[in-house]
Design a protein around this motif. Sequence first.
Motif, mmCIF file in Angstrom:
data_model
loop_
_atom_site.group_PDB
_atom_site.id
_atom_site.type_symbol
_atom_site.label_atom_id
_atom_site.label_comp_id
_atom_site.label_asym_id
_atom_site.label_seq_id
_atom_site.Cartn_x
_atom_site.Cartn_y
_atom_site.Cartn_z
ATOM 1 N N LEU A 366 0.943 -1.306 -0.187
ATOM 2 C CA LEU A 366 -0.044 -0.043 -0.180
ATOM 3 C C LEU A 366 0.824 1.190 -0.080
ATOM 4 O O LEU A 366 1.655 1.451 0.839
ATOM 5 N N SER A 367 0.533 2.162 -1.022
ATOM 6 C CA SER A 367 1.416 3.453 -1.139
ATOM 7 C C SER A 367 1.069 4.361 0.213
ATOM 8 O O SER A 367 0.029 4.410 0.687
ATOM 9 N N LEU A 368 2.311 4.463 0.797
ATOM 10 C CA LEU A 368 2.036 5.430 2.107
ATOM 11 C C LEU A 368 1.438 6.915 1.590
ATOM 12 O O LEU A 368 0.811 7.294 2.613
ATOM 13 N N LYS A 369 1.495 7.059 0.626
ATOM 14 C CA LYS A 369 0.668 8.404 0.300
ATOM 15 C C LYS A 369 -0.771 8.179 0.175
ATOM 16 O O LYS A 369 -1.395 8.926 0.703
ATOM 17 N N SER A 370 -1.156 7.126 -0.207
ATOM 18 C CA SER A 370 -2.411 6.778 -0.134
ATOM 19 C C SER A 370 -3.256 6.398 1.228
ATOM 20 O O SER A 370 -4.356 6.829 1.375
ATOM 21 N N LEU A 371 -2.314 6.233 2.169
ATOM 22 C CA LEU A 371 -2.579 6.304 3.415
ATOM 23 C C LEU A 371 -2.437 7.383 4.334
ATOM 24 O O LEU A 371 -2.833 7.606 5.373
ATOM 25 N N GLY A 372 -2.480 8.628 3.565
ATOM 26 C CA GLY A 372 -2.141 9.951 4.254
ATOM 27 C C GLY A 372 -0.670 10.095 4.982
ATOM 28 O O GLY A 372 -1.051 11.074 5.820
ATOM 29 N N LEU A 377 2.999 13.458 8.533
ATOM 30 C CA LEU A 377 4.246 13.777 9.167
ATOM 31 C C LEU A 377 4.508 15.395 9.052
ATOM 32 O O LEU A 377 5.033 15.908 9.888
ATOM 33 N N GLN A 378 4.113 15.876 7.907
ATOM 34 C CA GLN A 378 4.349 17.261 7.742
ATOM 35 C C GLN A 378 3.622 17.959 8.727
ATOM 36 O O GLN A 378 3.703 19.208 8.992
ATOM 37 N N ALA A 379 2.060 17.718 9.053
ATOM 38 C CA ALA A 379 1.174 18.248 9.871
ATOM 39 C C ALA A 379 1.785 18.131 11.422
ATOM 40 O O ALA A 379 1.691 19.002 12.340
ATOM 41 N N ALA A 380 2.895 17.405 11.530
ATOM 42 C CA ALA A 380 3.470 17.050 12.859
ATOM 43 C C ALA A 380 4.722 18.053 12.824
ATOM 44 O O ALA A 380 5.477 18.082 13.718
ATOM 45 N N GLY A 381 5.020 18.938 11.565
ATOM 46 C CA GLY A 381 5.993 19.751 11.993
ATOM 47 C C GLY A 381 7.319 19.391 11.175
ATOM 48 O O GLY A 381 8.113 19.966 11.352
ATOM 49 N N THR A 389 12.850 11.801 2.935
ATOM 50 C CA THR A 389 13.639 10.717 3.151
ATOM 51 C C THR A 389 13.217 9.588 3.816
ATOM 52 O O THR A 389 13.434 8.400 3.655
ATOM 53 N N VAL A 390 12.409 9.920 4.804
ATOM 54 C CA VAL A 390 11.675 8.867 5.618
ATOM 55 C C VAL A 390 10.642 7.918 4.621
ATOM 56 O O VAL A 390 10.983 6.693 4.973
ATOM 57 N N ILE A 391 10.075 8.555 3.932
ATOM 58 C CA ILE A 391 9.244 7.669 3.110
ATOM 59 C C ILE A 391 9.916 6.796 2.209
ATOM 60 O O ILE A 391 9.836 5.487 1.965
ATOM 61 N N ALA A 392 11.370 7.051 1.663
ATOM 62 C CA ALA A 392 12.000 6.415 0.864
ATOM 63 C C ALA A 392 12.712 5.202 1.713
ATOM 64 O O ALA A 392 12.749 4.171 1.040
ATOM 65 N N LEU A 393 12.789 5.446 2.818
ATOM 66 C CA LEU A 393 13.343 4.202 3.663
ATOM 67 C C LEU A 393 12.367 3.051 3.723
ATOM 68 O O LEU A 393 12.821 1.719 3.568
ATOM 69 N N TYR A 394 10.964 3.514 3.429
ATOM 70 C CA TYR A 394 10.069 2.360 3.425
ATOM 71 C C TYR A 394 9.821 1.746 2.015
ATOM 72 O O TYR A 394 8.923 1.019 1.771
ATOM 73 N N GLY A 395 10.529 2.433 1.096
ATOM 74 C CA GLY A 395 10.286 2.181 -0.439
ATOM 75 C C GLY A 395 8.985 2.658 -1.000
ATOM 76 O O GLY A 395 8.265 2.227 -1.816
ATOM 77 N N GLY A 396 8.468 3.827 -0.121
ATOM 78 C CA GLY A 396 7.234 4.228 -0.511
ATOM 79 C C GLY A 396 5.987 3.496 0.013
ATOM 80 O O GLY A 396 4.775 4.023 -0.487
ATOM 81 N N ALA A 581 -7.717 13.544 6.031
ATOM 82 C CA ALA A 581 -7.144 14.233 4.749
ATOM 83 C C ALA A 581 -6.084 13.377 4.246
ATOM 84 O O ALA A 581 -5.057 12.920 4.729
ATOM 85 N N GLY A 582 -6.131 12.801 2.908
ATOM 86 C CA GLY A 582 -5.102 12.365 2.378
ATOM 87 C C GLY A 582 -5.308 10.680 2.129
ATOM 88 O O GLY A 582 -4.355 10.063 1.588
ATOM 89 N N SER A 583 -6.102 10.094 2.838
ATOM 90 C CA SER A 583 -6.023 8.730 3.188
ATOM 91 C C SER A 583 -7.235 8.217 2.538
ATOM 92 O O SER A 583 -8.385 8.548 2.805
ATOM 93 N N LEU A 584 -7.013 7.462 1.736
ATOM 94 C CA LEU A 584 -8.113 6.798 0.563
ATOM 95 C C LEU A 584 -8.957 5.894 1.244
ATOM 96 O O LEU A 584 -10.036 5.525 0.771
ATOM 97 N N PHE A 585 -8.354 5.185 2.149
ATOM 98 C CA PHE A 585 -8.958 4.184 2.883
ATOM 99 C C PHE A 585 -9.706 4.258 4.138
ATOM 100 O O PHE A 585 -10.591 3.894 4.631
ATOM 101 N N ASP A 586 -9.514 5.496 4.669
ATOM 102 C CA ASP A 586 -10.356 6.133 5.797
ATOM 103 C C ASP A 586 -11.285 6.870 5.548
ATOM 104 O O ASP A 586 -11.546 8.204 5.578
ATOM 105 N N SER A 587 -12.584 6.249 5.016
ATOM 106 C CA SER A 587 -13.594 6.896 4.443
ATOM 107 C C SER A 587 -14.943 5.970 4.877
ATOM 108 O O SER A 587 -14.894 4.943 5.103
#
Length: 749
Positions: A366-372, A377-381, A389-396, A581-587
């Motif tokens: 599952l794409s981390l982007k699709s999970l929001g 992370l940006q909302a946490a500052g 960089t962090v997302i790349a560690l997970y292969g996205g 917001a940003g999470s395709l599956f949380d609806s």
Amino acid sequence: MITIAVATPVGAVEMAGEPADALVRPELIVTGEKIARPLQRTTASVSVTSADTIAKQDLLTVYDVLDRIPNVMVDGNRTTFSIRGIDAFNVSGSGEGPLASVYLDGAALPRLVLASGPLDLFDISRVEVFRGPQSTLQGRNSLAGVVLVNTVDPDFDWSGKARLLLSQEGGGRRAAMALGGPVVQDQLAFRISGEALQADGFARSATTGRYADQRQALTMRGKILITPDAVPKLSVLAAVTHDRHERGAFYIELDPPFAGRDRLVTSDFPDVRQVGSTLGTVTARYDLSPQSKLTLLSNLSRFRFRSSADADRSATAGQISLIDEPTTSFQNEIRFQFRQSWATGLIGAFFLREKRDYLFSSHQRLSLKSLGVPWQLQAAGISPETVDTVIALYGGALPIQNSLSQPQSVQNFAAFADFSIPLTSRVHVRLGLRYDHEAQTRSVSQTAAIDQALPDPAQSPSPALAPIVSQLNSSLRTLVAGANGSDRARRVAYDAWLPLMAVTYDLSDKLAISGSIRRGYRAGGSGINQQRGEAFRYGPEYTTSYEASMRSNLFDRRLTFNANLFWTDWEQQQIALQLTAGSLFDSQIVNAGRSRLYGFELEASVTPIDALSFQFGSGYTRTRFSGPAPHPGFADMDLQGKEFPRAPRWTMSAGASYARCRGFVADINAHYRSPYFQTLTDQNDRDIPGRTIISGKVGWKARAVSAYLTARNIFNVQQREQFFLDVDGRKRGAVSDPRILGFVLEGHI
């Protein structure tokens, strides 16, 4: 010809050996409202495509018919369609049942079956497409409209036909036959038909080099007509259809380095959708008197939809998703129909029991982007650079395995009545009412687990990243654990009163105008939030549609011109809204929408001589959400002022046909649709361009054998017709089929 067989006479079935000039142009009769009415008495907006039109235009599937009808649009992969801007499945990614129904010989086809099911047109007598709500008579899932497909019935004269269609690479090969006639003269008749399809398709896999969208199908049908001398007022028609359809990949690569015309997929595992159908229908009619009759229709249908797909649509091995959805439905309908000097009408009752199991399982990333995750992370500052960089560690992506089971049963009972009352010799009032009760029972169970090790914080490239990775690992484990859940079988029920009222004024025996008000309805339902593993419920939605229509039939039916104006208000609309917001599956689905749509349809046909005809059709639809603002407690999703997705404003079609029962035949037809929005959320530009497709046919028809050359999409228009942003961030979709040349050989008796 074109789209609109609204002007094609029902009785104008071509008979071998009979000159075209001998054909009579009887008044067009519409049967989809359960009472056979002349089109001039039908206030609903309806297009009727006859067997004659299907043959002249070389139409192969129901989607070919729909693509030529004003204010009807077919999606790029021919898996759904919209009527007056309303998608047959849903407008906003929500809702349990379809918004429009497709019936084959009285049997309703389930939603997923429409993606690859028994929709071929060989040995079909007529297709009726009703635009606008038909909830009073057709009931469940007809808020947007209804498509009725009727196959050829047996009779007591011998008839038969065979067809061989050969197309260039990708178009496929079809072989079909039909035969019918008497077994016992005037008492027992039969008809059998069958068709086989084999096609390689147009797409290939860039990973395996193989064809990716191969198609094959086999349809067999048998019908028996019984009119026993022992019971002279009884007729029984029994039909059995068995069908198997299979088709390959639906979505091709649209992003560089690929182009849509390349028609390539990158999957390592072939996408395959299979549908198996068995439909059995018995219709019994008994004439109680010359003015009244009783009709009983019973149907038992079994469908099975199975899908296997590459979950990430890439060359990465091991990403597989599976769907298995068996459906069994049983329906009964009884109608009493009468005709008196003071009124014509019917009274009836309907019962449906449907059982459906939905089983889904997958191993996927599952794409981390699709999970929001990036947004959170940006909302946490955390800075965007660090987030990348962090997302790349997970292969996205988050590697998981999950399964979802949703067995469901539906019981629908309805009682309905429809009356046409002549107030004067020129004024007729039509009144209809339906009481509808629907009960649903559904249970839900979902499991999910991370099936690979997550990044080790201690191995982070920077000490500053370790706490972020550690916290994210914890959040992802919590997220996946929360997706596990179940909801025991629960029963929900809905009731509705659905009225209809119409007034028709005959300006002359050739021209009539009408006005009508109709109530449309779709029941509520339940579902599960896939990310949270929580069940939810939502209520029914309603439409109120106001229509004005004109019907004309002039110069011995050589000229017809018909028009409808409509305005529809939609309330308590079922909307899928995101909780995060940003999470395709949380609806989940809520009754938060309100919208309106309006427009018109025009259809005309001219037959200057019996062998030559011209047709024209035009439709215009405007759709608009009128509220509300974002729903309380949900992420920002303001629909105010937005248009429906997959809702072109303009659809047009035109054509000409020259055909005699023996001799040279030719047909040219074109259909156009204007640009439209692909999605509900992004409407900065109409991202699906308009397009015009022109097709034609020429050949020679003899007494027993005919041969034709056909060309679909003569000018080889290849435009993007559908796309979406996939979970890996790449754009995938569908492109219109290229030019297809074919040869057709037919024989008939």
